[in-house]
Design an enzyme around this catalytic site. Structure first.
Site, short mmCIF file in Angstrom:
data_model
loop_
_atom_site.label_atom_id
_atom_site.label_comp_id
_atom_site.label_asym_id
_atom_site.label_seq_id
_atom_site.Cartn_x
_atom_site.Cartn_y
_atom_site.Cartn_z
CB CYS A 90 -2.02 -2.88 5.33
SG CYS A 90 -3.74 -2.31 5.28
CE LYS B 114 -4.12 -4.31 1.57
NZ LYS B 114 -4.78 -3.18 2.24
CG ASP C 79 -1.97 -1.11 1.22
OD1 ASP C 79 -1.97 -1.93 0.28
OD2 ASP C 79 -2.78 -1.19 2.18
C1 VGL Z 1 -4.60 0.76 5.88
C2 VGL Z 1 -6.12 1.64 7.33
C3 VGL Z 1 -7.12 1.54 6.38
C4 VGL Z 1 -3.17 0.34 5.62
C5 VGL Z 1 -5.58 0.63 4.92
O1 VGL Z 1 -2.78 0.25 4.43
O2 VGL Z 1 -2.44 0.11 6.61
N1 VGL Z 1 -4.88 1.24 7.09
N2 VGL Z 1 -6.83 1.03 5.17
#
Ligand code: VGL
Ligand code: ZN
Length: 202
Positions: free
Chosen positions: A153, A108, A10
């Site tokens: 994540c 995701k 991410d």
């Molecule tokens: C994430 C919170 C919400 C992450 C993704 O990538 O850690 N954290 N969505």
């Protein structure tokens, strides 16, 4: 190493400075992540990829504020600012991230009612993304993780990878944490207890 894959979690605009859910220090990890990508033969990227109105967005709930929690069918779930909405600039990879070499991109969080921190299993802990099947079919046994956010994540993905039977290391220097209500310390402890190797440096 032929049996080793780097999983970059991410590294997207919304998690970087100026983004909707900016993680402190996120931009600074990009050169370190790029160095790891340069050193690995097999690279997988993940992308948080929510539809508009996703249930993890506080804005989808009446009178709810980001960084509080709500009761979902599968349990307590943190509510976030709207972020990484499919097809928006905030969901794009950081402009400096070296994405060319990636062999696989896993998206995701696309089910409206289920969040997905882990790249393997959604937050209901039942719905699978298929990533472990892909990695096992490719013969990988050892996974190296970096990216955002360390305590969400990255940690959830790394712990699920251990449960799926992989050898797992996290390069902590090439991550940054949200650190909500002590989540960084808690998830570092959980990762150590799961047998994850926490490297200080890239
Ligand atoms: C994430 C919170 C919400 C992450 C993704 O990538 O850690 N954290 N969505
Ligand atoms: Zn998200």
């Amino acid at each position: 190493m032929p049996n080793e894959a780097l999983i970059v979690i991410d590294v997207q605009n919304d998690f970087c400075e100026g983004g909707a859910l900016a993680v402190p220090g996120a931009g600074a990890i990009v050169p370190l992540v790029n160095r790891l990508i340069g050193r690995h033969d097999h690279v997988v990227l993940t992308q948080d990829w929510h539809p508009p109105g996703h249930a993890s967005f506080a804005s989808a709930w009446r009178d709810a504020q980001p960084f509080t929690t709500a009761q979902f069918a599968y349990g307590q779930q943190t509510l976030w600012p709207d972020h990484c909405v499919q097809g928006t600039p905030g969901a794009d990879f950081h402009a400096d991230l070296e994405i060319t070499k990636a062999q696989m991109i896993v998206r995701k969080g696309f089910h409206t009612g289920i969040d997905s921190y882990s790249a393997f299993r959604e937050n209901d802990r039942m719905t699978r993304t298929g990533l472990d099947g892909y990695l096992k079919a490719r013969g990988f046994t050892r996974l190296i993780f970096c990216g955002l956010a360390l305590d969400y994540c990255v940690a959830w993905s790394a712990i699920d990878a251990r449960q799926a039977g992989f050898d797992v290391a996290v390069v902590q220097e090439a991550t940054a944490a949200i650190d909500l209500d002590g989540s960084k310390k808690r998830m570092l402890t959980e990762m150590r207890q799961a047998g994850i190797n926490l490297h200080a440096t890239a």
